[in-house]
Design an enzyme around this catalytic site. Sequence first.
Site, PDB file in Angstrom:
ATOM      1  N   LYS A 158       0.974  -1.218   0.151  1.00 34.09           N
ATOM      2  CA  LYS A 158      -0.017   0.150   0.108  1.00 34.09           C
ATOM      3  C   LYS A 158       0.938   1.237  -0.005  1.00 34.09           C
ATOM      4  O   LYS A 158       1.245   1.739   1.283  1.00 34.09           O
ATOM      5  CB  LYS A 158      -0.842   0.005   1.295  1.00 34.09           C
ATOM      6  CG  LYS A 158      -1.872   0.832   1.158  1.00 34.09           C
ATOM      7  CD  LYS A 158      -2.903   0.673   2.159  1.00 34.09           C
ATOM      8  CE  LYS A 158      -4.126   1.691   2.520  1.00 34.09           C
ATOM      9  NZ  LYS A 158      -5.053   1.742   1.217  1.00 34.09           N
TER      10      LYS A 158
HETATM   11  N1  PPE Z   1      -7.588  -1.922  -2.473  1.00 30.83           N
HETATM   12  C1  PPE Z   1      -6.978  -0.726  -2.678  1.00 30.83           C
HETATM   13  C2  PPE Z   1      -6.472  -0.294  -3.774  1.00 30.83           C
HETATM   14  C3  PPE Z   1      -7.235   0.059  -1.300  1.00 30.83           C
HETATM   15  O1  PPE Z   1      -6.843   1.203  -1.333  1.00 30.83           O
HETATM   16  C4  PPE Z   1      -7.773  -0.279  -0.447  1.00 30.83           C
HETATM   17  C5  PPE Z   1      -8.097   0.306   0.952  1.00 30.83           C
HETATM   18  C6  PPE Z   1      -8.514  -1.747  -0.339  1.00 30.83           C
HETATM   19  C7  PPE Z   1      -8.227  -2.706  -1.676  1.00 30.83           C
HETATM   20  C8  PPE Z   1      -8.890  -2.557   0.780  1.00 30.83           C
HETATM   21  O2  PPE Z   1      -8.285  -2.875   1.911  1.00 30.83           O
HETATM   22  P1  PPE Z   1      -8.690  -2.935   3.384  1.00 30.83           P
HETATM   23  O3  PPE Z   1      -8.854  -1.278   3.908  1.00 30.83           O
HETATM   24  O4  PPE Z   1      -7.189  -3.483   3.853  1.00 30.83           O
HETATM   25  O5  PPE Z   1      -9.861  -3.788   3.391  1.00 30.83           O
HETATM   26  N2  PPE Z   1      -8.267   1.661   0.617  1.00 30.83           N
HETATM   27  C9  PPE Z   1      -8.155   2.836   1.882  1.00 30.83           C
HETATM   28  C10 PPE Z   1      -8.867   4.035   1.351  1.00 30.83           C
HETATM   29  C11 PPE Z   1      -7.759   4.641   0.333  1.00 30.83           C
HETATM   30  C12 PPE Z   1      -8.082   6.245   0.300  1.00 30.83           C
HETATM   31  O6  PPE Z   1      -7.365   6.996   0.869  1.00 30.83           O
HETATM   32  O7  PPE Z   1      -8.818   6.662  -0.526  1.00 30.83           O
HETATM   33  C13 PPE Z   1      -9.295   2.311   2.757  1.00 30.83           C
HETATM   34  O8  PPE Z   1     -10.237   1.793   2.803  1.00 30.83           O
HETATM   35  O9  PPE Z   1      -8.767   2.796   4.167  1.00 30.83           O
END
Ligand code: PPE
Length: 306
Positions: A158
């Site tokens: 990330k």
């Molecule tokens: N894919 C991407 C590209 C991604 O950025 C996120 C989180 C996810 C999948 C889901 O990951 P998780 O949060 O671990 O379930 N994206 C973040 C927001 C990005 C932004 O600032 O806009 C988030 O959900 O916190």
Amino acid sequence: MGLAKTKYVWVNGRLVGWDEAKVHVLTHALHYGSSVFEGIRCYETSRGPAIFRLKEHMERLEKSAKIYMMKLPYTVEELCMAAVEVVKANGLKECYIRPIAFRGTGEMGLQAQNPVEMAMAAWPWGPYLGEEGQKKGIRVKVSSYIRPPPHSLPMNAKAGGHYLSSILAKMEAVKAGYDEAIMLDHRGFVSEGSGENIFIVKDGVLYTPPLYASILLGITRDTVMVLANDMGYKVAEEDLTRSMLYTADEAFFTGTAAEVTPIREIDDRPVGGGQPGPITMKLLKEYKEVVHGRKPKYDKWLTYVK
Ligand code: PPE
């Protein structure tokens, strides 16, 4: 959309005032995107605010940093404690927490090994794709931008710079009148949303793209997989084609910010009946129960802020 300003931000190990949390214009990460970050949510529970899957988020941050050969100046444990401190100091009940590690100042140039700096802010943040979107479902478009392949960018990290690809996809989708974009990978299979993972439901089975489809291994994706399994649904990590999206019974996004958000239309085709699907809504309900500490079985995922 203005950020809901809070009192303190944690910067390199101490709390400073919101307006003091600044960087120099020659910060390496500002020029080259050399940062890694996390997004974590804290929810109100009957036992006070609780941070959801805090350790897993900080562990992922450490992995993202390792991929980019950045040594974090704090341990996972110290970072978890800092997150609790930020929530507590700001007197927040429910919030979004954003830890970031980035190459700071020193030298300019791609090879510069400038010291890694860290910061963590927290602020109240509603559903990523809108309150309405979470209730009624959103309209999405398959993007003309593809996810960079693994031999171009390690999308499992990330990292700040990776989001330039997401920004292009999101802007394109929103300008065309949709709520969000779905990106395909370099092979043409479904990858993920600009800031969410994707699931479809077909004949009662859940499907989500595998790690090698250039996805971020979402912690919400993992949570939903565990919950779905425990609820008796089969979950498969499999390559999905674009037409599988069109013929799915249900589709939804997952993410810390998006939580579980139903998708009601993809490329102008209604998903199922064009409304949030029943399994999607059951999962959203269960997710909310879990994050609000109402399911003792999953209490291990909560870090209480006392
Ligand atoms: N894919 C991407 C590209 C991604 O950025 C996120 C989180 C996810 C999948 C889901 O990951 P998780 O949060 O671990 O379930 N994206 C973040 C927001 C990005 C932004 O600032 O806009 C988030 O959900 O916190």
